[in-house]
Design an enzyme around this catalytic site. Sequence first.
Site, PDB file in Angstrom:
ATOM      1  N   GLU A 105     -26.441 -16.457  -9.440  1.00 48.94           N
ATOM      2  CA  GLU A 105     -25.571 -15.569  -8.676  1.00 48.94           C
ATOM      3  C   GLU A 105     -26.363 -14.912  -7.563  1.00 48.94           C
ATOM      4  O   GLU A 105     -27.577 -14.734  -7.673  1.00 48.94           O
ATOM      5  CB  GLU A 105     -24.971 -14.500  -9.584  1.00 48.94           C
ATOM      6  CG  GLU A 105     -25.986 -13.565 -10.213  1.00 48.94           C
ATOM      7  CD  GLU A 105     -25.355 -12.587 -11.187  1.00 48.94           C
ATOM      8  OE1 GLU A 105     -25.240 -12.949 -12.367  1.00 48.94           O
ATOM      9  OE2 GLU A 105     -24.995 -11.491 -10.764  1.00 48.94           O
ATOM     10  N   CYS A 133     -65.642  12.731  -5.408  1.00 50.57           N
ATOM     11  CA  CYS A 133     -64.849  12.457  -4.203  1.00 50.57           C
ATOM     12  C   CYS A 133     -63.512  13.182  -4.307  1.00 50.57           C
ATOM     13  O   CYS A 133     -62.728  12.915  -5.229  1.00 50.57           O
ATOM     14  CB  CYS A 133     -64.625  10.959  -4.059  1.00 50.57           C
ATOM     15  SG  CYS A 133     -63.548  10.519  -2.673  1.00 50.57           S
ATOM     16  N   ASP A 173       0.820  -1.209   0.000  1.00 49.40           N
ATOM     17  CA  ASP A 173       0.000   0.000   0.000  1.00 49.40           C
ATOM     18  C   ASP A 173       0.854   1.258   0.000  1.00 49.40           C
ATOM     19  O   ASP A 173       0.507   2.263  -0.629  1.00 49.40           O
ATOM     20  CB  ASP A 173      -0.928   0.002   1.226  1.00 49.40           C
ATOM     21  CG  ASP A 173      -2.021  -1.049   1.112  1.00 49.40           C
ATOM     22  OD1 ASP A 173      -2.689  -1.308   2.133  1.00 49.40           O
ATOM     23  OD2 ASP A 173      -2.204  -1.591   0.003  1.00 49.40           O
ATOM     24  N   ASP A 230       3.773   1.752  -1.389  1.00 52.15           N
ATOM     25  CA  ASP A 230       4.272   2.024  -2.745  1.00 52.15           C
ATOM     26  C   ASP A 230       3.166   2.601  -3.624  1.00 52.15           C
ATOM     27  O   ASP A 230       3.404   3.495  -4.440  1.00 52.15           O
ATOM     28  CB  ASP A 230       4.820   0.746  -3.369  1.00 52.15           C
ATOM     29  CG  ASP A 230       6.137   0.324  -2.739  1.00 52.15           C
ATOM     30  OD1 ASP A 230       6.616  -0.775  -3.068  1.00 52.15           O
ATOM     31  OD2 ASP A 230       6.683   1.096  -1.917  1.00 52.15           O
ATOM     32  N   LYS A 264     -30.359 -16.642 -14.567  1.00 49.43           N
ATOM     33  CA  LYS A 264     -30.437 -16.161 -15.948  1.00 49.43           C
ATOM     34  C   LYS A 264     -30.142 -17.315 -16.900  1.00 49.43           C
ATOM     35  O   LYS A 264     -29.147 -18.025 -16.711  1.00 49.43           O
ATOM     36  CB  LYS A 264     -29.422 -15.038 -16.197  1.00 49.43           C
ATOM     37  CG  LYS A 264     -29.594 -13.820 -15.316  1.00 49.43           C
ATOM     38  CD  LYS A 264     -28.464 -12.824 -15.547  1.00 49.43           C
ATOM     39  CE  LYS A 264     -28.543 -11.659 -14.578  1.00 49.43           C
ATOM     40  NZ  LYS A 264     -27.380 -10.753 -14.701  1.00 49.43           N
ATOM     41  N   LYS A 288     -36.309 -14.900  -4.237  1.00 49.07           N
ATOM     42  CA  LYS A 288     -36.094 -14.144  -3.019  1.00 49.07           C
ATOM     43  C   LYS A 288     -36.002 -15.054  -1.795  1.00 49.07           C
ATOM     44  O   LYS A 288     -36.678 -16.073  -1.697  1.00 49.07           O
ATOM     45  CB  LYS A 288     -37.222 -13.131  -2.817  1.00 49.07           C
ATOM     46  CG  LYS A 288     -37.243 -11.995  -3.839  1.00 49.07           C
ATOM     47  CD  LYS A 288     -35.957 -11.195  -3.800  1.00 49.07           C
ATOM     48  CE  LYS A 288     -36.054  -9.902  -4.564  1.00 49.07           C
ATOM     49  NZ  LYS A 288     -36.800  -8.855  -3.875  1.00 49.07           N
ATOM     50  N   SER A 330     -36.272  -4.613 -14.838  1.00 49.18           N
ATOM     51  CA  SER A 330     -36.412  -5.243 -13.530  1.00 49.18           C
ATOM     52  C   SER A 330     -36.664  -6.734 -13.746  1.00 49.18           C
ATOM     53  O   SER A 330     -36.870  -7.188 -14.869  1.00 49.18           O
ATOM     54  CB  SER A 330     -37.576  -4.614 -12.764  1.00 49.18           C
ATOM     55  OG  SER A 330     -38.757  -4.698 -13.531  1.00 49.18           O
ATOM     56  N   LYS A 335     -28.121 -12.170  -5.372  1.00 46.86           N
ATOM     57  CA  LYS A 335     -28.727 -10.878  -5.691  1.00 46.86           C
ATOM     58  C   LYS A 335     -28.312  -9.877  -4.615  1.00 46.86           C
ATOM     59  O   LYS A 335     -28.856  -9.875  -3.511  1.00 46.86           O
ATOM     60  CB  LYS A 335     -30.245 -10.988  -5.758  1.00 46.86           C
ATOM     61  CG  LYS A 335     -30.937  -9.708  -6.198  1.00 46.86           C
ATOM     62  CD  LYS A 335     -32.435  -9.915  -6.292  1.00 46.86           C
ATOM     63  CE  LYS A 335     -33.116  -8.657  -6.798  1.00 46.86           C
ATOM     64  NZ  LYS A 335     -32.910  -7.505  -5.868  1.00 46.86           N
TER      65      LYS A 335
END
EC number: 6.5.1.2
Length: 831
Positions: free
Chosen positions: A114, A433, A34, A36, A291, A315, A83, A116
């Site tokens: 993968e 209304c 780091d 360097d 996918k 989910k 989406s 989410k």
Amino acid sequence: MIPLDPAQRAAELRRRLQEANYHYHVLDQPRIPDADYDRMLRELDALEATYPDLATPDSPTQRVGHTIATAFSEVRHTVPMLSLNNAFSDPEVLEFVRRITARLGETAPGFSAEPKLDGLAISLRYQNGIFIQGATRGDGVTGEDVTANLRTLPTIPQRLQSDTWPTVLEVRGEVYMPRPDFEAYNTQARLRGWKVLANPRNGAAGSLRQLDPHITAQRPLSFYAYGIGEVTDDVAFHRHSEILASLRAWGFPVSPLVELVYGSEGLLNYYRRMETIRDTLPFDIDGIVYKLDDLSGQHEMGFVARAPRWAIAHKFPAQEQTTTVEAIEIQIGRTGAATPVARLTPVQVAGVTVTSVTLHNADQIARLDVRIGDTVIVRRAGDVIPEVVAVITDSRPPGATAWSMPMACPVCGSEIVRETGAAVWRCSGELACPAQRKEAIRHFVSRRAMDVEGLGVKCIELLVDAAVVHGVADLYHLSLDQLLRLRLVTNAQTPTMLLREARDHVTGMRYQQLEEILRTVGVDLSGEGDVPKHWQIDVLRAQWPDFDWNHKKIATKWAQNLIAAIDRSRQTTLERFLFALGMTHVGETTAKALAHSFGDLAIIRQLPWPLFKCVPDIGGEVARAIGHFMDQPANQQAIDDLVERGVRITDAHPPTSTLRDQLTLASLLEHLEIPKITPLRAVQLATLAPTLPLLAEADLDALLQAGVPQPAAQSLTEWFQSPDNISLARRLQHCCDVLLAQLLSPDRAHTAPLNGQSVVLTGKLASLTREAAATRLESLGAKIVGSVSKKTSFLVAGEDPGSKLDKAHALHVDIWDEARLLAFLEQYSAQ
């Protein structure tokens, strides 16, 4: 060793620093200490400060830029950021795979699986290997330009590795905040008195939307790439896994947890493994994304509305908490839907404070048996929308009674009714209304409808409550005087303050008139009595004297801007107008389909409901809702009022020729949904008469002699015995004939001016949207494509056209500016 000149040294330092970034952030294999790295970065920074011409946009020193002076500008995504549909159970995943296997004929297709990430989706644009723009997902079509902030993320390459990248590359991915870094940041924030972040996702989203990139640079943000958007055709892919491999080679971090799995068993096994290790991961995930790996299969599966059919988000079960129901209230929506809402004792669920949840409808409340005072389990479905999933009946307080839908609207007092078989109760007051009027106006002016900037929810509520606006058409009569009066009264916290402020704009008898208005609404000007609760609304409803507005004493720019925005909205597209009307079941996708198919508001507003089924993806329920809306005299009057006040459709065009197959007698019989009349039977009946009215004259014996089966023949004759059905059939046939007369005849279809031509659109058009331009061109026979090639007939170039214009020049493709496009469209309209 010969010393390098400043330009050579700067180039060498940039190369070494970029290589170090790649090995550290992408390969996770640090090549240099780091210290360097920091030393080289300081040296490069000093060189660029001494020789400003040496600074380049992709330099590692540019990751922290200058403070942005204003809010973010909009970026329209060349390829929409779609989406995903969600799956919350194994059967939904199995159904997802079944649809794909049935369509593609594969028993165990390959999928890229993968985690989410629970972060913020972004799009990165590279040109000739250099990062030039970054944008948030936004609504999927338009996002915010956050380029300066994204440059501060060390995990986002400023220059691509290798030399195999395409000329133009859009990379899609997720900006997130690792959980350990989030916790460390909050620890430091508490020590320094800074605002702590609520959760990693909000931290990532808020950090990326800072106006000062220096603040973003202080936040521990990371990035994973998961796909691509626009890509020039000099690079070809066949599989999603190839895309991810290329992204890694070009310098992008890709999740090491991505796997290629096969069939539903592979998907569910991967899901179980990720669910097991979820809490041990250094970042938050809320599910798994699947996918289809084969890109040709993706193309075959296609899309539905805003989501692909070849991908889905599986989910995880949401986090849950218990809390208490303090009240159950009714909210009235723009279509009159009466939605019960539970007011809760505030509770933290998945990092978000939840104070209320929708209970959806009365049936849902009855199923759960939710009562005021109950202890309930609340979860965030998909970690986004809070919902009540169960009642802890053992904790129910004594005397808690079952809830029932109130009989009257809490806003206007009209009866709340429910149609037979429907789950939703509705206020019967319609536009009488105020709640429905407010919601209808809010929807009408929204960005994706008429796009009236500056007319917020609070202003709409005041305009309706003060009886200034009774419907959407009244917006086009708003005056500067009305808006300033609104601001004057609402800014005054007391009647005394109103009178004091009014002295700057009115004197003498007119000032005394204002005092009399206050007395009339019950205000004691001596200051001794109580001030009526709604005195401001009552004052606004009164007949005011004329004011001579002193522009030095009251802000007027906001009102002038609002009136200008309302005026601009008078010129709109058909799909925006239809969406703005707020018809039940008509979202943006359906509005666009209606506009594309019929092309003209004058046509659409006269059609009976069965003809709306001619439009792809519109079924009976939606068609009936549109037809019912158009059959209401009040709605037709509202459209007339809008037209009378200057609202104009800028992209009207003849009905599309693809309607022809839907306007045959057999198709009309199908659209009517007559019991026992199947598609096969409709074809048979169409041979017996040329039109619906003539078919209605056929009696049962004639139908039976013609070979029509008894059940179908009897059903048809009974259906035609209804005067309402006879009227519908006549109207349907008449409108069908009108539509057919406006379509291109088959022998003229090939003469459409753009028949067989391939057209590309790029840049922003001033007079109409690119979508509207595409629809007009398609109606003239053109095929709209996304990229320029030798086969492109011409390119329509608006403002800020980008790389497509350069490629069109290189390939000698004909280029049209907006003026030429409009002249062509006007010429065709005239014909």
